[in-house]
Scaffold this active site. Structure first.
Site, PDB file in Angstrom:
ATOM      1  N   HIS A  55      36.383  17.761  59.358  1.00 53.70           N
ATOM      2  CA  HIS A  55      37.705  17.257  59.246  1.00 53.70           C
ATOM      3  C   HIS A  55      37.673  15.437  59.385  1.00 53.70           C
ATOM      4  O   HIS A  55      36.919  15.029  59.845  1.00 53.70           O
ATOM      5  CB  HIS A  55      38.517  17.453  60.693  1.00 53.70           C
ATOM      6  N   CYS A 102      24.222  41.918  44.355  1.00 50.48           N
ATOM      7  CA  CYS A 102      25.259  41.123  44.099  1.00 50.48           C
ATOM      8  C   CYS A 102      25.107  39.601  44.177  1.00 50.48           C
ATOM      9  O   CYS A 102      25.655  38.632  43.249  1.00 50.48           O
ATOM     10  CB  CYS A 102      26.564  41.431  44.948  1.00 50.48           C
ATOM     11  N   ARG A 156      39.125  30.368  69.602  1.00 47.76           N
ATOM     12  CA  ARG A 156      38.743  28.978  69.865  1.00 47.76           C
ATOM     13  C   ARG A 156      38.586  28.683  71.416  1.00 47.76           C
ATOM     14  O   ARG A 156      39.611  29.294  71.893  1.00 47.76           O
ATOM     15  CB  ARG A 156      39.684  28.004  69.338  1.00 47.76           C
ATOM     16  N   THR A 193      31.184  29.326  66.550  1.00 49.28           N
ATOM     17  CA  THR A 193      30.753  28.669  65.246  1.00 49.28           C
ATOM     18  C   THR A 193      30.720  29.539  64.021  1.00 49.28           C
ATOM     19  O   THR A 193      30.902  28.913  62.759  1.00 49.28           O
ATOM     20  CB  THR A 193      29.127  28.332  65.665  1.00 49.28           C
TER      21      THR A 193
HETATM   22  C1  LIG Z   1      39.179  30.067  63.431  1.00 45.72           C
HETATM   23  C2  LIG Z   1      38.505  28.645  63.820  1.00 45.72           C
HETATM   24  C3  LIG Z   1      38.335  27.679  62.787  1.00 45.72           C
HETATM   25  C4  LIG Z   1      37.864  26.743  62.882  1.00 45.72           C
HETATM   26  N1  LIG Z   1      37.721  25.519  61.875  1.00 45.72           N
HETATM   27  C5  LIG Z   1      36.865  24.763  62.322  1.00 45.72           C
HETATM   28  C6  LIG Z   1      36.657  23.585  61.094  1.00 45.72           C
HETATM   29  O1  LIG Z   1      36.791  23.759  59.912  1.00 45.72           O
HETATM   30  N2  LIG Z   1      36.110  22.472  61.441  1.00 45.72           N
HETATM   31  C7  LIG Z   1      35.639  22.113  62.698  1.00 45.72           C
HETATM   32  O2  LIG Z   1      35.152  20.950  62.889  1.00 45.72           O
HETATM   33  N3  LIG Z   1      35.886  23.063  63.748  1.00 45.72           N
HETATM   34  C8  LIG Z   1      36.294  24.202  63.461  1.00 45.72           C
HETATM   35  N4  LIG Z   1      36.615  25.017  64.532  1.00 45.72           N
HETATM   36  C9  LIG Z   1      35.981  24.721  65.983  1.00 45.72           C
HETATM   37  C10 LIG Z   1      34.583  25.030  65.847  1.00 45.72           C
HETATM   38  O3  LIG Z   1      34.240  26.192  65.556  1.00 45.72           O
HETATM   39  C11 LIG Z   1      34.189  24.991  67.530  1.00 45.72           C
HETATM   40  O4  LIG Z   1      34.682  23.766  67.859  1.00 45.72           O
HETATM   41  C12 LIG Z   1      32.743  25.116  67.548  1.00 45.72           C
HETATM   42  O5  LIG Z   1      31.912  26.070  66.792  1.00 45.72           O
HETATM   43  C13 LIG Z   1      32.066  25.068  69.038  1.00 45.72           C
HETATM   44  O6  LIG Z   1      30.891  25.419  69.097  1.00 45.72           O
HETATM   45  P1  LIG Z   1      30.306  25.565  70.470  1.00 45.72           P
HETATM   46  O7  LIG Z   1      28.913  25.527  69.999  1.00 45.72           O
HETATM   47  O8  LIG Z   1      30.790  24.877  71.604  1.00 45.72           O
HETATM   48  O9  LIG Z   1      30.877  27.132  70.792  1.00 45.72           O
HETATM   49  P2  LIG Z   1      30.291  28.651  70.165  1.00 45.72           P
HETATM   50  O10 LIG Z   1      29.895  28.781  68.994  1.00 45.72           O
HETATM   51  O11 LIG Z   1      31.402  29.606  70.845  1.00 45.72           O
HETATM   52  O12 LIG Z   1      29.157  28.547  71.059  1.00 45.72           O
HETATM   53  C14 LIG Z   1      28.841  28.908  72.620  1.00 45.72           C
HETATM   54  C15 LIG Z   1      27.912  29.838  72.804  1.00 45.72           C
HETATM   55  O13 LIG Z   1      27.562  30.255  74.063  1.00 45.72           O
HETATM   56  C16 LIG Z   1      27.292  31.566  74.294  1.00 45.72           C
HETATM   57  N5  LIG Z   1      27.553  31.910  75.705  1.00 45.72           N
HETATM   58  C17 LIG Z   1      28.737  31.916  76.231  1.00 45.72           C
HETATM   59  N6  LIG Z   1      28.618  32.389  77.627  1.00 45.72           N
HETATM   60  C18 LIG Z   1      27.086  32.602  77.779  1.00 45.72           C
HETATM   61  C19 LIG Z   1      26.443  32.983  78.823  1.00 45.72           C
HETATM   62  N7  LIG Z   1      27.211  33.394  80.047  1.00 45.72           N
HETATM   63  N8  LIG Z   1      25.173  33.114  78.645  1.00 45.72           N
HETATM   64  C20 LIG Z   1      24.584  32.522  77.726  1.00 45.72           C
HETATM   65  N9  LIG Z   1      25.176  32.251  76.393  1.00 45.72           N
HETATM   66  C21 LIG Z   1      26.552  32.213  76.719  1.00 45.72           C
HETATM   67  C22 LIG Z   1      28.051  32.041  73.328  1.00 45.72           C
HETATM   68  O14 LIG Z   1      27.404  33.453  72.933  1.00 45.72           O
HETATM   69  C23 LIG Z   1      28.036  31.169  72.189  1.00 45.72           C
HETATM   70  O15 LIG Z   1      27.061  31.443  71.115  1.00 45.72           O
HETATM   71  C24 LIG Z   1      37.217  26.432  64.417  1.00 45.72           C
HETATM   72  C25 LIG Z   1      37.463  27.260  65.215  1.00 45.72           C
HETATM   73  C26 LIG Z   1      38.112  28.585  65.022  1.00 45.72           C
HETATM   74  C27 LIG Z   1      37.993  29.542  66.010  1.00 45.72           C
END
Ligand SMILES: Cc1cc2nc3c(=O)[nH]c(=O)nc-3n(C[C@H](O)[C@H](O)[C@H](O)COP(=O)(O)OP(=O)(O)OC[C@H]3O[C@@H](n4cnc5c(N)ncnc54)[C@H](O)[C@@H]3O)c2cc1C
Ligand SMILES: Cc1cc2nc3c(=O)[nH]c(=O)nc-3n(C[C@H](O)[C@H](O)[C@H](O)COP(=O)(O)OP(=O)(O)OC[C@H]3O[C@@H](n4cnc5c(N)ncnc54)[C@H](O)[C@@H]3O)c2cc1C
Lengths: 413, 574
Positions: free
Chosen positions: B132, B496, B405, B124
């Site tokens: 998007h 800043c 990702r 995130t």
């Molecule tokens: C470079 C990049 C650019 C992107 N740009 C975009 C964009 O412009 N627009 C868009 O819509 N999407 C974008 N994405 C995708 C988007 O970032 C993700 O789809 C989104 O953040 C996923 O959120 P999440 O909560 O599933 O994952 P995460 O943010 O990874 O959250 C998962 C959480 O689970 C925790 N966790 C994992 N294992 C454990 C465990 N065993 N115990 C406790 N906690 C745990 C982790 O610490 C983490 O905080 C991008 C991704 C990347 C990498």
């Protein structure tokens, strides 16, 4: 709020400016300082080497600052601490903020900029790798050690051979840390010769010229860096990479004059000095706004900073008394082999003190030429890490017409 | 039949990679076993298997030399032993946070467990903050459905949660007559993907949305629903609102095991003790396959794909929209939404992301290669702007970062109750556009929980969250007024970005209990400006010490063992 002369920044540049504004008859002189003490960077420079020129004494930074603070208290300069100037307009109104009044304006007859400089950081020089704890600019490390009483790390690599980095190499070694080396991308050191000798050689700390850090490793905390040799275009040479284990990377990769406020007031900024375009009276391109110290150009001696303060303070006081908007000036231009050159204009009102740095390292006799004055000065060498100061009396300059050009020529024999 | 299918996959993998693998197909999930020569080969095998349609998932158990073992954090306490919650959400990324807020509409006790010392710091925090449009995702996939539904929900969500959000639009420009005709076909494609009312613009209209276009551009297609947001702020907002509706958040709590009984979820084993629950939501991002494995329901494998992004100085502002052209679309990476220059809500232009498969899920290192690749690949788009615009050169970069990702081999989202373990809900494979999809994903999980658990609706749910007003957003008289009441408002800590002491103190006493320097930076921007913390770092540390009673030596950059200092000086010891 109103003032005759307002000085933004209470480092040596600002203190000297305020002192001389007062001594030259300005009534209300006010310093704005965002920290809780006056003294600027001097407060954290507890090593000696200050004041050799101005006080004819070898002082530490805080001692030097103390003398100036005593002086301004004697003449009755006002100052506001914990007060930050946040806006500046070209009608000489400053907007400041502090925790007593909130946001307020100061209308000032004239202003001296004395905001100093900041250090270049990792982002400005693009070092790839991870983003762990343990990467600091040399100045931050200096503050941790000298003001807060903590060590930033125990096994240190220093990138860049600027003076602050060199001084920190010694300081860290004295504190029991291991400094593994100073890596400099250029083929010559950035800091003063005396610091190379006293801070590195005397402590057996190696200096690697034409080297740089190409990667930072470590997740929570730095675990090491990859260094490599660079070619003449400063590009890393494949096959020369070496991993150096360390827990800290200090950056001493240059200082940048802090001119965000100057830009707001539409003051023209020089691409040569990265500070305001200025005359020998330390006036910027906005009438009534003067500048002193490292916000103007990065000096390597505090005494030079003080010298600009003397001139800026005096002229700011005069402007506050009788607005003198002199428009007549000639340009001062860097010629061959001259890098940094300060000031940028001559306005026929005072002696001219030139500060310059060689554009390249010349390790043989040179001659510094000033056209059209037909002045020539011989020196044994020209090194970019040492600023050259040349004073030219007003008499000599009064007849000068057309621009002044300063150049450095290698001389045979 | 099953056997024949497996053989076909084995054969294809061998043909293309010369690797001998074993393949098992259980309930339309393919398990790859055996040894291959490298991680790359294991990846290739995974993708080949996934190319067979109708599969639910591909699990790679392929081993290779120098394989890295995933290590989970060690247990630190028993402080949560015996606690019980109706719902436990693993992971506080934007997805976990959005789900927490949505489920707090029910009368349920809910805990969110996050292994890091702050929320939203994995995928995130490293994303590009782009909401998007849906036309770049594959029509008919779950990703696409969540994308177009999620995008449409952003106006309401950001209004309720008080998060700055702007629809800036994607602008595809035509550079010749042929491309001008293609715009109309593209228009149809965009509509088919359910992006609302795209518009073909003439030059006059173009100038209004993108004033800097080059003279040769006469027409363009504006897909106006593209938005920008701070992904981190959205996550904070979701979580703060969830907490104010009763959700409990536990930081530095990693789920290291799942207890089941007769295929029912019973409890989770964490680094802070065992927590009982009957409903476990797997929103663990890069580790979602591990959580599935802990529960005995592994039917997908996460293979991290790193993306690097460059941030430019605020003074570099050549464009207002996300700009694209036809030739750019052609050389798109098939697994990326394209990327390019994307304005941010904070006013800095960013360029990214790259897409590069990596083995290590924690690999967020950047390289010169990334930076050069981005500049080389995307700089041509600038030729669609007026020639006098300065180019995107390295000296304008202020920082850069990378994040991984959480991709699966099927490359689609997984949002479903487990087919094996009652009480387990997977929200996995949420890669890009996971941020844009977040509100829709949370709503989908709400429906699943309603069906599975059938809870009561909470009457007193409060959808509104107010953000803390920043110094930089107030005018002089407001600051003065506030300073009279509380002097911290007038004390600048970050020179800043103009961050006051009050903002920093406020973060340290927020519902989300953080105390690292980066946690403050992410919330207030203190340390994000020109000097990159050179001025404010020691000052921020002094405030943390004072407010949290935390010795300076214990203060971290970003949680864990990222200590900033290493002992006292000789003088400091005295
Ligand atoms: C470079 C990049 C650019 C992107 N740009 C975009 C964009 O412009 N627009 C868009 O819509 N999407 C974008 N994405 C995708 C988007 O970032 C993700 O789809 C989104 O953040 C996923 O959120 P999440 O909560 O599933 O994952 P995460 O943010 O990874 O959250 C998962 C959480 O689970 C925790 N966790 C994992 N294992 C454990 C465990 N065993 N115990 C406790 N906690 C745990 C982790 O610490 C983490 O905080 C991008 C991704 C990347 C990498
Ligand atoms: C980290 C560091 C270490 C150094 N070490 C040495 C050394 O060892 N020896 C040496 O000779 N030189 C050293 N220098 C160079 C040093 O900057 C000069 O020698 C000298 O201190 C410059 O004086 P100054 O008054 O121009 O700037 P400074 O000493 O930097 O003073 C500027 C003052 O302005 C204040 N200020 C800035 N902006 C505002 C604003 N908007 N509102 C209110 N106040 C403001 C600052 O808080 C500061 O107090 C160092 C520089 C740095 C950055």
């Amino acid at each position: 709020m109103k003032a005759d002369v307002t000085v933004i920044g209470g480092g040596p540049g600002g203190l000297v400016s305020a002192l001389f504004a007062k001594r030259n008859g300005a009534k209300k002189v006010l310093i704005l300082e965002r920290e809780d003490e006056l003294g600027g960077i001097l407060k954290q420079c507890i090593h000696n080497g200050f004041g050799l020129e101005l006080f004819k004494k070898d002082l530490t930074g805080p001692e030097y600052a103390e003398r100036l603070i005593d002086d301004i208290n004697k003449v009755g300069v006002d100052y506001m601490l914990d007060t930050m100037a946040i806006h500046l307009s070209n009608d000489r109104t400053i907007t400041a903020v502090n925790s007593k009044y909130g946001v307020f304006n100061i209308e000032s007859k004239s202003i001296v900029l004395a905001m100093g400089c900041r250090e270049r950081a990792r982002g400005n020089i693009v070092i790839p790798g991870t983003r762990p704890a343990g990467i600091y600019t040399a100045g931050v490390a200096q503050r941790f050690i000298n003001i807060d009483g903590y060590l930033p790390g125990k096994e240190v690599v220093i990138l860049g051979s600027g003076d602050i980095g060199l001084i920190m190499a010694r300081r860290l070694t004295l504190e029991g840390a291991k400094v593994k080396g100073v890596y400099e991308i250029m083929d010559h050191p950035g800091g003063l010769k005396r610091n190379i000798v006293q801070c590195l050689n005397d402590f057996d700390i190696p200096l690697y010229l034409s080297h740089t850090v190409i990667e930072i490793k470590g997740k929570d905390r730095v675990t090491g860096v990859v260094v490599a040799k660079v070619d003449s275009k400063m590009q890393p040479i494949e096959g020369t990479e070496e991993f150096i284990k360390c827990d800290t990377l200090l950056l001493s990769v240059g200082l940048i004059p802090e001119n965000e406020l100057s830009k707001e007031a539409n003051i023209e900024i020089s691409s040569n000095t990265k500070g305001p375009v200025m005359t020998e009276t330390m006036e910027t391109t906005v009438p009534g706004i003067f500048s002193s110290g490292n916000v103007s150009v990065v000096f390597d001696l505090v005494d030079y900073v003080a010298e600009t303060g003397v001139i800026a303070g005096k002229n700011a006081a005069e402007f506050a008394k009788e607005k003198n908007e002199n428009k007549k000036f000639i340009n001062i231009l860097p010629g061959k082999n001259v890098g940094i050159l300060f000031p940028h204009r001559y306005s026929y009102r005072d002696d001219l003190i030139l500060f310059l740095r060689a554009g390249k390292w010349i390790e043989k006799p040179v001659s510094i030429k000033i056209k059209p004055l037909n002045m020539k000065m011989r020196r044994f060498y020209a090194r970019p890490n040492e600023m050259i100061r040349i004073k030219i009396l007003q008499d000599k300059l009064l007849s000068a017409k057309g621009d002044i050009t300063v150049s450095i020529k290698e001389v045979e024999g | 039949m099953n056997n024949k299918f497996s053989k076909e996959i084995i054969h294809r993998i061998f043909e293309e990679t010369k690797e001998k693998t074993e393949v098992k197909n259980i309930g339309n999930v393919v398990y790859l076993n055996g040894n291959v020569s490298s991680y790359d080969q294991a990846l290739r095998a995974g993708f080949i298997a996934a190319s067979f349609s109708k599969l639910r998932g591909v699990v790679s158990n392929l081993h290779y030399p120098s394989e890295k073992k995933i290590i989970f954090p060690e247990k630190v306490s028993d402080r949560l032993n015996g606690r019980e919650f109706d719902v436990v959400i693993v992971g506080a990324g934007v997805i976990g946070a959005a789900i927490a807020r949505e489920l707090s509409k029910f009368n349920l006790s809910i805990a969110v467990l996050e292994r890091h010392s702050d929320i939203g710091v994995d995928q995130t925090a490293h994303n590009n903050g782009m909401i998007h449009p849906a036309f770049l995702t594959k029509h008919g996939t779950l990703k696409w459905e969540m994308n177009y539904k999620g995008n449409a929900m952003f106006d309401k969500v950001t209004a309720e949660l008080d998060v700055p959000f702007k629809r800036i639009g994607t602008l595809i420009v035509a550079e010749n007559l042929k491309e001008e005709l293609m715009l109309f076909a593209l228009n149809g494609l965009v509509k088919w993907h359910r992006d609302p009312s795209p518009k073909v613009l003439n030059r006059e209209e173009l100038d209004k949305v993108e004033p800097g276009l080059a003279p040769h551009i006469k027409k363009g297609l504006l897909v106006w629903n593209t938005g920008i947001i701070s992904p981190f702020e959205l996550t904070i907002a979701y979580m703060e609102n969830a907490i104010s509706n009763g959700v409990k958040l536990f930081l530095e709590t990693s789920v290291n095991g799942v207890y089941t009984e007769n295929s029912f979820v019973k409890a989770v084993e964490t680094t802070q003790g065992t927590i009982k629950t009957h409903c476990l939501i797997n929103a663990a991002g890069l580790y979602a396959d591990k959580i599935a494995e802990f529960a005995g329901d592994r039917f997908f494998t996460i293979h991290p794909r790193r993306g690097a992004t460059i941030i430019f100085d605020k003074t570099y502002q050549p464009m207002k929209t996300v700009l694209g052209s036809f030739s750019m679309r052609e050389n798109r990476n098939p697994h990326s939404k394209g990327g390019g220059f994307i304005p941010t809500i904070d006013g800095n232009l960013q360029l990214g992301p790259t897409a590069c498969e990596v083995e290590d899920r924690e690999d967020t290192a950047t390289s010169f290669g990334d930076i050069n690749e981005l500049l080389d690949k995307f700089a041509p788009i600038l030729s669609r702007l007026k020639p006098e615009y300065p180019e995107a050169s390295k000296d304008k970069i202020i920082t850069y970062f990378a994040g991984a990702r959480a991709a699966t081999f099927k490359e689609d989202f997984i949002i479903e109750p487990s087919q094996k373990i009652k009480g387990l809900i997977h929200v996995a494979g949420i890669q890009s556009p996971g941020l844009a999809a977040a509100p829709a994903i949370a709503e989908r999980v709400y429906e699943i929980v309603r069906n599975e658990v059938n809870p009561d609706i909470k009457n007193e749910f409060n959808p509104v969250r107010k953000r803390f007003k920043l110094f930089s957003e107030m005018d002089g008289s407001e600051i003065t007024e506030r300073t009279q009441k509380d002097s911290q408002y007038g004390h600048i800590i970050c020179r800043c970005e103009h961050v006051s002491e009050k903002e920093i103190v406020n973060v340290l006493h927020d519902d989300i209990p953080v105390e690292s320097v980066d946690a403050i930076k992410r919330r207030t921007r203190a340390g994000m400006g020109r000097c990159q913390g050179g001025f404010c770092l020691p000052r921020v540390m002094a405030i943390i010490e004072r407010e949290k009673g935390l010795n300076k030596e214990r203060i971290t950059k970003n949680g864990g063992k990222s200590f900033i200092l290493d002992g006292k000086t000789k003088r400091g010891e005295k």
